[in-house]
Motif scaffolding. Structure first.
Motif, PDB file in Angstrom:
ATOM      1  N   LEU A 104       0.804  -1.327   0.159  1.00  0.00           N
ATOM      2  CA  LEU A 104      -0.155   0.165   0.124  1.00  0.00           C
ATOM      3  C   LEU A 104       0.610   1.292  -0.189  1.00  0.00           C
ATOM      4  N   LEU A 105       1.894   1.382   0.887  1.00  0.00           N
ATOM      5  CA  LEU A 105       2.893   2.417   0.739  1.00  0.00           C
ATOM      6  C   LEU A 105       4.348   2.091   0.442  1.00  0.00           C
ATOM      7  N   LEU A 106       4.598   0.764   0.780  1.00  0.00           N
ATOM      8  CA  LEU A 106       6.062   0.401   0.733  1.00  0.00           C
ATOM      9  C   LEU A 106       6.443  -0.687  -0.312  1.00  0.00           C
ATOM     10  N   PRO A 107       7.568  -0.709  -0.584  1.00  0.00           N
ATOM     11  CA  PRO A 107       8.115  -1.824  -1.816  1.00  0.00           C
ATOM     12  C   PRO A 107       7.622  -3.124  -1.342  1.00  0.00           C
ATOM     13  N   SER A 108       7.084  -3.933  -2.219  1.00  0.00           N
ATOM     14  CA  SER A 108       6.666  -5.248  -1.827  1.00  0.00           C
ATOM     15  C   SER A 108       7.000  -6.052  -3.405  1.00  0.00           C
ATOM     16  N   SER A 109       7.004  -7.448  -2.970  1.00  0.00           N
ATOM     17  CA  SER A 109       7.029  -8.342  -4.006  1.00  0.00           C
ATOM     18  C   SER A 109       5.629  -8.440  -4.988  1.00  0.00           C
ATOM     19  N   ILE A 110       4.788  -7.981  -4.008  1.00  0.00           N
ATOM     20  CA  ILE A 110       3.193  -8.066  -4.853  1.00  0.00           C
ATOM     21  C   ILE A 110       2.743  -6.444  -4.882  1.00  0.00           C
ATOM     22  N   SER A 111       1.912  -6.245  -5.862  1.00  0.00           N
ATOM     23  CA  SER A 111       1.374  -4.901  -5.994  1.00  0.00           C
ATOM     24  C   SER A 111      -0.038  -5.055  -5.413  1.00  0.00           C
ATOM     25  N   TRP A 112      -0.593  -4.168  -4.837  1.00  0.00           N
ATOM     26  CA  TRP A 112      -1.888  -4.100  -4.489  1.00  0.00           C
ATOM     27  C   TRP A 112      -2.640  -4.361  -5.537  1.00  0.00           C
ATOM     28  N   PHE A 113      -2.739  -3.969  -6.699  1.00  0.00           N
ATOM     29  CA  PHE A 113      -3.109  -4.281  -7.925  1.00  0.00           C
ATOM     30  C   PHE A 113      -2.415  -3.558  -8.829  1.00  0.00           C
ATOM     31  N   GLN A 114      -2.211  -4.106 -10.116  1.00  0.00           N
ATOM     32  CA  GLN A 114      -1.554  -3.623 -11.248  1.00  0.00           C
ATOM     33  C   GLN A 114      -2.047  -2.182 -11.614  1.00  0.00           C
ATOM     34  N   GLY A 115      -1.142  -1.113 -11.484  1.00  0.00           N
ATOM     35  CA  GLY A 115      -1.497   0.126 -11.760  1.00  0.00           C
ATOM     36  C   GLY A 115      -2.029   1.102 -10.447  1.00  0.00           C
ATOM     37  N   TYR A 116      -1.781   0.277  -9.505  1.00  0.00           N
ATOM     38  CA  TYR A 116      -2.153   0.966  -7.925  1.00  0.00           C
ATOM     39  C   TYR A 116      -1.316   2.100  -7.545  1.00  0.00           C
ATOM     40  N   TRP A 117       0.142   1.899  -8.298  1.00  0.00           N
ATOM     41  CA  TRP A 117       0.928   3.267  -8.186  1.00  0.00           C
ATOM     42  C   TRP A 117       0.218   4.617  -8.642  1.00  0.00           C
ATOM     43  N   PHE A 118      -0.230   4.347  -9.779  1.00  0.00           N
ATOM     44  CA  PHE A 118      -1.144   5.647 -10.351  1.00  0.00           C
ATOM     45  C   PHE A 118      -2.051   6.257  -9.427  1.00  0.00           C
ATOM     46  N   VAL A 119      -2.970   5.237  -9.124  1.00  0.00           N
ATOM     47  CA  VAL A 119      -4.089   5.523  -8.251  1.00  0.00           C
ATOM     48  C   VAL A 119      -3.963   6.346  -6.850  1.00  0.00           C
ATOM     49  N   ILE A 120      -2.766   5.843  -6.113  1.00  0.00           N
ATOM     50  CA  ILE A 120      -2.354   6.330  -4.912  1.00  0.00           C
ATOM     51  C   ILE A 120      -1.764   7.767  -5.230  1.00  0.00           C
ATOM     52  N   THR A 121      -0.876   7.766  -6.068  1.00  0.00           N
ATOM     53  CA  THR A 121      -0.345   8.979  -6.386  1.00  0.00           C
ATOM     54  C   THR A 121      -1.324  10.172  -6.750  1.00  0.00           C
ATOM     55  N   LEU A 122      -2.267   9.473  -7.696  1.00  0.00           N
ATOM     56  CA  LEU A 122      -3.447  10.599  -7.890  1.00  0.00           C
ATOM     57  C   LEU A 122      -4.264  10.915  -6.814  1.00  0.00           C
ATOM     58  N   LEU A 123      -4.546  10.211  -6.162  1.00  0.00           N
ATOM     59  CA  LEU A 123      -5.169  10.566  -4.603  1.00  0.00           C
ATOM     60  C   LEU A 123      -4.528  11.513  -3.878  1.00  0.00           C
ATOM     61  N   LEU A 124      -3.332  11.283  -3.601  1.00  0.00           N
ATOM     62  CA  LEU A 124      -2.246  12.151  -2.757  1.00  0.00           C
ATOM     63  C   LEU A 124      -2.201  13.501  -3.430  1.00  0.00           C
ATOM     64  N   MET A 125      -2.077  13.428  -4.766  1.00  0.00           N
ATOM     65  CA  MET A 125      -1.878  14.780  -5.397  1.00  0.00           C
ATOM     66  C   MET A 125      -3.383  15.740  -5.148  1.00  0.00           C
ATOM     67  N   ARG A 126      -4.384  14.799  -5.315  1.00  0.00           N
ATOM     68  CA  ARG A 126      -5.781  15.559  -5.351  1.00  0.00           C
ATOM     69  C   ARG A 126      -5.790  16.078  -3.788  1.00  0.00           C
ATOM     70  N   ILE A 127      -5.484  15.284  -2.747  1.00  0.00           N
ATOM     71  CA  ILE A 127      -5.463  15.576  -1.514  1.00  0.00           C
ATOM     72  C   ILE A 127      -4.625  17.000  -1.308  1.00  0.00           C
ATOM     73  N   LEU A 128      -3.499  17.097  -1.963  1.00  0.00           N
ATOM     74  CA  LEU A 128      -2.684  18.181  -1.638  1.00  0.00           C
ATOM     75  C   LEU A 128      -3.413  19.457  -2.329  1.00  0.00           C
ATOM     76  N   MET A 129      -4.044  19.395  -3.286  1.00  0.00           N
ATOM     77  CA  MET A 129      -4.538  20.513  -4.043  1.00  0.00           C
ATOM     78  C   MET A 129      -5.782  20.741  -3.437  1.00  0.00           C
ATOM     79  N   ASN A 130      -6.214  20.159  -2.563  1.00  0.00           N
ATOM     80  CA  ASN A 130      -7.452  20.425  -1.761  1.00  0.00           C
ATOM     81  C   ASN A 130      -6.957  21.730  -0.507  1.00  0.00           C
ATOM     82  N   ASN A 131      -5.834  21.962  -0.316  1.00  0.00           N
ATOM     83  CA  ASN A 131      -4.985  22.637   0.449  1.00  0.00           C
ATOM     84  C   ASN A 131      -4.956  24.101  -0.259  1.00  0.00           C
ATOM     85  N   ASN A 132      -5.308  25.200   0.277  1.00  0.00           N
ATOM     86  CA  ASN A 132      -5.506  26.561  -0.298  1.00  0.00           C
ATOM     87  C   ASN A 132      -4.196  27.127  -0.689  1.00  0.00           C
TER      88      ASN A 132
END
Length: 320
Positions: A104-132
């Motif tokens: 979910l956040l750390l390096p691992s031999s298994i991905s949460w699901f393929q493409g997860y890195w994109f989703v979590i990165t997008l979520l974190l950027m959206r959270i940041l952009m909610n900050n004025n």
């Protein structure tokens, strides 16, 4: 440029990126692979920036949280079931579960699901952009991210830092902000003479040869991140202009809406589809595209049902 046209070309662009993503995961090779990686994930982030509307951190977590959890659990259950059916021990199953949650956040031999890195990165950027404050200085932050990503290869950054999932924000943030600026400044990117577009296409191909294989997920920027950023913008411009003449189609809108589901499930499907295609003795450079089309066709009715009855699985807050 009318609203329907805007929505239509964005939907088409997302679907093309989805097809390219699946085809790359399904074994695409050569120049097509190199060209695809120059722009397909950056264009996802650019489009996400164009569509971004601040909703508050709680709403962002609600819309992303359920699908992230749901598709991760589906992938984990699949992997455990596959290992158990193959005669693996309970210890191996526990290890799969442990590595899945670790990813979910750390390096691992298994991905949460393929493409997860994109989703979590997008979520974190959206959270940041909610900050004025972040929103106010987004251009300055974007420039700093470009500069750092361009000089980063000259420094020995420890693996425990680069393998931390939120570190992807630095290299992906400029694309997201580019999309936001296109929207905020009301810039019409669907314009330019035919000659101009041909020149841009030519430059894109030349830079692709210079760059070779790039991959934002693994911080592979080719010759330099600044060239990657430039070429990604050129490739995104070409795709957006190409699809601007495509007609509006309901199934394209559904596939665009179902991006989350396709990201979450395609990794479980394309391997079996590839084997089925090989059994039919179909083997050519375009086979991975056929795999991508089949994945989308199979998932389309599921997306349409979820649109109507359970949009939360698609990351939507209400029925579409």
């Amino acid at each position: 440029m009318g609203k329907s046209l805007r929505l239509s070309y964005i939907d088409w662009a997302k679907v093309i990126c989805i097809l390219l993503m699946i085809s790359c995961h399904a074994g695409q090779k050569g120049l097509i692979l190199d060209m695809t990686y120059q722009f397909h994930m950056p264009l996802f982030f650019i489009i996400s920036g164009m569509l971004f509307r601040p909703k508050g951190i709680i709403m962002e977590l609600k819309q992303f949280g359920f699908p992230i959890f749901f598709f991760g659990v589906v992938n984990m259950i699949y992997r455990i079931s596959k290992h158990m059916l193959g005669g693996a021990s309970l210890v191996a199953s526990n290890e799969i579960m442990s590595e899945s949650f670790k990813s979910l956040l750390l390096p691992s031999s298994i991905s949460w699901f393929q493409g997860y890195w994109f989703v979590i990165t997008l979520l974190l950027m959206r959270i940041l952009m909610n900050n004025n404050l972040v929103n106010r200085f987004k251009v300055s932050i974007c420039l700093m991210c470009i500069i750092w990503s361009s000089i980063e290869p000259f420094f020995l950054i420890p693996d425990y830092i680069t393998s931390f999932k939120p570190y992807h924000i630095i290299s992906c943030f400029p694309f997201f902000i580019t999309g936001m600026l296109l929207k905020d400044k009301n810039i019409n990117i669907i314009k330019g003479t035919f000659e101009c577009k041909c020149i841009i296409m030519f430059v894109f191909i030349i830079l692709t040869f210079i760059q070779g294989r790039v991959d934002l997920c693994y911080y592979q920027y080719g010759f330099n991140y600044l060239i990657l950023f430039t070429n990604a913008l050129l490739g995104s411009y070409i795709i957006l202009n190409l699809v601007s003449v495509f007609p509006t189609r309901k199934y394209i809108q559904s596939l665009s809406t179902g991006t989350f589901l396709i990201l979450g499930l395609h990794g479980l499907m394309y391997g079996y589809i590839n084997k089925g295609i090989q059994m039919l003795s179909i083997n050519n450079p375009y086979t991975p595209f056929l795999t991508g089309l089949i994945v989308c066709v199979l998932l389309l009715p599921i997306i349409q049902i979820l649109e109507k009855y359970c949009p939360i699985v698609l990351g939507k807050s209400r029925k579409i």
